[in-house]
Design an enzyme around this catalytic site. Structure first.
Site, PDB file in Angstrom:
ATOM      1  N   ASP A  44     -29.878 -81.402  22.699  1.00 26.41           N
ATOM      2  CA  ASP A  44     -30.511 -82.014  21.679  1.00 26.41           C
ATOM      3  C   ASP A  44     -31.631 -82.773  22.290  1.00 26.41           C
ATOM      4  OD1 ASP A  44     -29.524 -84.094  23.093  1.00 26.41           O
ATOM      5  OD2 ASP A  44     -28.525 -85.090  21.354  1.00 26.41           O
ATOM      6  N   ASN A  61     -40.538 -88.937  15.327  1.00 23.06           N
ATOM      7  CA  ASN A  61     -40.751 -88.712  13.769  1.00 23.06           C
ATOM      8  C   ASN A  61     -41.223 -90.118  13.082  1.00 23.06           C
ATOM      9  OD1 ASN A  61     -40.140 -86.037  13.091  1.00 23.06           O
ATOM     10  ND2 ASN A  61     -37.873 -86.476  12.657  1.00 23.06           N
ATOM     11  N   HIS A 105     -43.583 -86.245  10.781  1.00 27.35           N
ATOM     12  CA  HIS A 105     -42.787 -85.195  10.648  1.00 27.35           C
ATOM     13  C   HIS A 105     -43.152 -84.105  11.026  1.00 27.35           C
ATOM     14  CE1 HIS A 105     -38.918 -87.326   9.072  1.00 27.35           C
ATOM     15  NE2 HIS A 105     -39.831 -87.798   8.273  1.00 27.35           N
ATOM     16  N   ASP A 124     -41.767 -81.461  13.991  1.00 24.58           N
ATOM     17  CA  ASP A 124     -41.349 -80.179  13.805  1.00 24.58           C
ATOM     18  C   ASP A 124     -42.205 -79.331  14.842  1.00 24.58           C
ATOM     19  OD1 ASP A 124     -40.300 -80.466  11.438  1.00 24.58           O
ATOM     20  OD2 ASP A 124     -41.883 -79.966  10.100  1.00 24.58           O
ATOM     21  N   ASP A 164     -32.000 -81.598  15.558  1.00 28.39           N
ATOM     22  CA  ASP A 164     -32.853 -81.687  16.623  1.00 28.39           C
ATOM     23  C   ASP A 164     -31.604 -81.054  17.793  1.00 28.39           C
ATOM     24  OD1 ASP A 164     -31.070 -83.968  16.808  1.00 28.39           O
ATOM     25  OD2 ASP A 164     -32.311 -84.981  18.191  1.00 28.39           O
TER      26      ASP A 164
END
Length: 206
Positions: A138, A146, A151, A155, A181
């Site tokens: 992760d 974020n 966001h 991404d 994630d």
């Protein structure tokens, strides 16, 4: 001369369909190619036959070659229609499969694909005897990324990490985006040492 033009265009279309960049359903592609090629060859033959034969005064009194031109045109339309429907249906099935089993952001397989893979191992002793190593990764402090950068940046980070895992693990078909994630790498027929090595490479690259 129209028969020669139609024949050349049909043969050219057959070459274009066969060499198209899209990987469409092979049966539909070959059916469309064969239909266009046969029609093109027939129209070229018809052109030569017309030049060497008597002048056509009435279609009803024409020879068999001229009458077959009408029937072959109908066959061309029907065959191309079936081929197009077949090709469109195959593309829709492929699109549905991609939406169901692939993550659109990273183009990795998703959690449903992982569930399908694990389900395929159940009840099969031959597959269960193979060594299966699972690595879960992760992104540290991803929520902070974020919150601070938005966001869209988040991404971009996910896509970048996915590419790095692909590059370092060497098993792009066995990488899954498990959650927001979280990523899972499945190594088949690999021992624990190999799994730890892959994990270390992925973490160090990131």
């Amino acid at each position: 001369m129209s028969a020669f033009s139609i024949g050349i265009v049909s043969l050219g279309a057959a070459v274009v369909v066969l060499n198209g960049k899209n990987k469409d359903y092979p049966v539909a592609v070959w059916m469309m190619t064969a239909t266009l090629a046969c029609y093109g060859v027939f129209m070229l033959f018809r052109g030569v036959h017309t030049l060497s034969g008597p002048e056509i005064v009435s279609f009803m009194e024409a020879d068999i070659v001229q009458k077959l031109a009408f029937l072959s045109s109908i066959f061309l339309i029907v065959a191309l229609s079936f081929s197009m429907l077949w090709m469109i249906n195959a593309r829709q099935v492929e699109a549905i499969y991609a939406l169901s089993y692939f993550d659109p952001l990273t183009n990795l397989r998703n959690r449903r694909a992982l569930d399908r893979h694990t389900d395929s191992l159940e009840g099969t002793s031959e597959k269960l005897t193979k060594k299966q190593c699972v690595i879960m990764l992760d992104i540290d402090r991803f929520k902070l990324i974020n919150d601070r950068f938005g966001h869209v940046s988040g991404d971009q980070v996910i896509r970048s990490v996915a590419q790095q895992i692909k590059r370092t693990s060497g098993v792009s078909k066995s990488i899954y985006r498990y959650g927001g994630d979280e990523f899972i790498v499945v190594l088949e027929n690999q021992n624990l040492a190999r799994a730890l090595s892959v994990q270390s490479q992925c973490v160090n690259e990131y």
